[in-house]
Design a protein around this motif. Structure first.
Motif, PDB file in Angstrom:
ATOM      1  N   UNK A   1       0.820  -1.210   0.000  1.00 31.72           N
ATOM      2  CA  UNK A   1       0.000   0.000   0.000  1.00 31.72           C
ATOM      3  C   UNK A   1       0.859   1.266   0.000  1.00 31.72           C
ATOM      4  N   UNK A   2       2.119   1.133  -0.347  1.00 30.45           N
ATOM      5  CA  UNK A   2       3.038   2.274  -0.388  1.00 30.45           C
ATOM      6  C   UNK A   2       2.478   3.388  -1.258  1.00 30.45           C
ATOM      7  N   UNK A   3       2.527   4.592  -0.746  1.00 32.01           N
ATOM      8  CA  UNK A   3       2.079   5.761  -1.486  1.00 32.01           C
ATOM      9  C   UNK A   3       0.581   5.991  -1.475  1.00 32.01           C
ATOM     10  N   UNK A   4      -0.155   5.094  -0.879  1.00 32.69           N
ATOM     11  CA  UNK A   4      -1.609   5.245  -0.838  1.00 32.69           C
ATOM     12  C   UNK A   4      -2.048   5.967   0.436  1.00 32.69           C
ATOM     13  N   UNK A   5      -3.184   6.620   0.345  1.00 30.78           N
ATOM     14  CA  UNK A   5      -3.801   7.245   1.508  1.00 30.78           C
ATOM     15  C   UNK A   5      -4.982   6.388   1.920  1.00 30.78           C
ATOM     16  N   UNK A   6      -4.997   6.010   3.191  1.00 30.39           N
ATOM     17  CA  UNK A   6      -6.059   5.177   3.730  1.00 30.39           C
ATOM     18  C   UNK A   6      -6.823   6.008   4.753  1.00 30.39           C
ATOM     19  N   UNK A   7      -8.109   6.175   4.503  1.00 28.04           N
ATOM     20  CA  UNK A   7      -8.964   6.942   5.400  1.00 28.04           C
ATOM     21  C   UNK A   7      -9.887   5.955   6.103  1.00 28.04           C
ATOM     22  N   UNK A   8      -9.815   5.935   7.414  1.00 25.14           N
ATOM     23  CA  UNK A   8     -10.603   4.990   8.192  1.00 25.14           C
ATOM     24  C   UNK A   8     -12.028   5.485   8.407  1.00 25.14           C
ATOM     25  N   UNK A   9     -12.960   4.541   8.414  1.00 27.21           N
ATOM     26  CA  UNK A   9     -14.319   4.818   8.869  1.00 27.21           C
ATOM     27  C   UNK A   9     -14.782   3.591   9.628  1.00 27.21           C
ATOM     28  N   UNK A  10     -15.682   3.791  10.558  1.00 35.00           N
ATOM     29  CA  UNK A  10     -16.102   2.671  11.396  1.00 35.00           C
ATOM     30  C   UNK A  10     -17.530   2.849  11.874  1.00 35.00           C
ATOM     31  N   UNK A  11     -18.061   1.758  12.380  1.00 37.76           N
ATOM     32  CA  UNK A  11     -19.360   1.768  13.038  1.00 37.76           C
ATOM     33  C   UNK A  11     -19.168   1.205  14.436  1.00 37.76           C
ATOM     34  N   UNK A  12     -19.999   1.657  15.349  1.00 41.11           N
ATOM     35  CA  UNK A  12     -19.903   1.172  16.724  1.00 41.11           C
ATOM     36  C   UNK A  12     -21.160   1.549  17.477  1.00 41.11           C
ATOM     37  N   UNK A  13     -21.482   0.728  18.440  1.00 40.99           N
ATOM     38  CA  UNK A  13     -22.613   1.021  19.294  1.00 40.99           C
ATOM     39  C   UNK A  13     -22.300   2.041  20.368  1.00 40.99           C
ATOM     40  N   UNK A  14     -21.026   2.382  20.553  1.00 44.66           N
ATOM     41  CA  UNK A  14     -20.742   3.330  21.615  1.00 44.66           C
ATOM     42  C   UNK A  14     -19.345   3.895  21.677  1.00 44.66           C
ATOM     43  N   UNK A  15     -18.391   3.322  20.951  1.00 48.71           N
ATOM     44  CA  UNK A  15     -17.035   3.855  21.041  1.00 48.71           C
ATOM     45  C   UNK A  15     -16.623   4.510  19.734  1.00 48.71           C
ATOM     46  N   UNK A  16     -15.538   5.281  19.791  1.00 45.45           N
ATOM     47  CA  UNK A  16     -15.027   5.963  18.619  1.00 45.45           C
ATOM     48  C   UNK A  16     -13.831   5.237  18.034  1.00 45.45           C
ATOM     49  N   UNK A  17     -13.095   5.922  17.172  1.00 43.68           N
ATOM     50  CA  UNK A  17     -11.932   5.327  16.531  1.00 43.68           C
ATOM     51  C   UNK A  17     -10.736   5.205  17.469  1.00 43.68           C
ATOM     52  N   UNK A  18     -10.707   6.011  18.527  1.00 44.30           N
ATOM     53  CA  UNK A  18      -9.612   5.913  19.487  1.00 44.30           C
ATOM     54  C   UNK A  18      -8.251   5.989  18.820  1.00 44.30           C
ATOM     55  N   UNK A  19      -7.393   5.024  19.100  1.00 39.51           N
ATOM     56  CA  UNK A  19      -6.031   4.985  18.559  1.00 39.51           C
ATOM     57  C   UNK A  19      -5.918   4.004  17.395  1.00 39.51           C
ATOM     58  N   UNK A  20      -7.014   3.795  16.686  1.00 43.66           N
ATOM     59  CA  UNK A  20      -7.021   2.799  15.622  1.00 43.66           C
ATOM     60  C   UNK A  20      -5.995   3.106  14.542  1.00 43.66           C
ATOM     61  N   UNK A  21      -5.906   4.342  14.082  1.00 42.47           N
ATOM     62  CA  UNK A  21      -4.932   4.689  13.039  1.00 42.47           C
ATOM     63  C   UNK A  21      -3.521   4.355  13.519  1.00 42.47           C
TER      64      UNK A  21
END
Length: 159
Positions: free
Chosen positions: A103-123
Motif C-alpha cells: 500500500x506504499x504511497x496510498x492514503x487510507x482513510x478509516x471509517x467505522x461503526x460502533x454502538x458506543x465507542x469511537x476510533x480511538x487509537x485505531x490509526x
C-alpha cells in the motif's frame, strides 16, 4: 480524488450499509473484506472470553485468514477502509488485509461503526501494518447516513 476504493469488513451488516452509502457518495468502487472462515453469532459474543472475536482481539498478533487476496488496491490512490470497532480498535482481520498488499504511497482513510465507542487509537494501531501508506482517522458512520453530507465530507478531505 481519483478513483477511490471503499474496502470494508462487516460482521453483522451495519458496516456494509455504511460502506455502500459512502461508496455512492465518493463515486468509489466497493470491495468487501471476507474472512476465510465466516464469523458466527457465537464467534461475535464479546461477553464470552473464549469466543473467536474475544480470543483474536486479546492476541495482537492474531491475523485471521482472508477469503481472497484479490482486492483491487493497485488501481486506487485513496482507500476508505471500514470496519466495526471491536475492543476500541479495528478487528484483527483489518491487520490481515493491510499486511496482504503493498500500500506504499496510498492514503487510507478509516471509517467505522460502533454502538458506543469511537476510533480511538485505531490509526496508530494500524500504521505498522501498512508501511509507506498514510493512514488517517476518518469518522464514525453510525445511524442514518446522508449521502450528500458524506459527499461533502469526502470532498473536504482534499485528497
Amino acid at each position: 480524488m481519483k478513483n477511490p476504493l471503499v474496502a470494508y469488513f462487516s460482521a453483522s451488516g451495519v458496516t456494509e450499509r455504511a460502506a455502500q452509502v459512502l461508496a455512492k457518495a465518493a463515486g468509489a468502487e466497493l470491495y468487501r473484506i471476507l474472512p476465510a472462515v465466516p464469523y458466527t453469532a457465537a464467534d461475535l459474543d464479546w461477553r464470552d472470553k473464549t469466543s473467536r472475536s474475544s480470543v483474536e482481539m486479546a492476541d495482537k498478533s492474531s491475523r485471521p485468514a482472508l477469503a481472497d487476496t484479490n482486492a483491487p488496491v493497485a488501481g486506487h490512490d485513496v482507500i476508505f477502509l471500514g470496519f466495526p470497532v471491536w475492543w476500541y480498535t479495528a478487528p484483527t482481520i483489518i491487520n490481515s488485509f493491510l499486511e496482504q498488499y503493498d500500500l506504499s504511497g496510498k492514503t487510507i482513510v478509516l471509517f467505522a461503526t460502533s454502538g458506543g465507542s469511537g476510533l480511538g487509537k485505531t490509526a496508530q494501531d494500524l500504521r505498522p501494518c501498512a508501511p509507506g501508506a498514510t493512514i488517517k482517522d476518518g469518522r464514525m458512520l453510525n445511524g442514518r447516513l446522508d449521502q450528500a453530507q458524506l459527499k461533502s465530507w469526502v470532498n473536504g478531505l482534499g485528497l
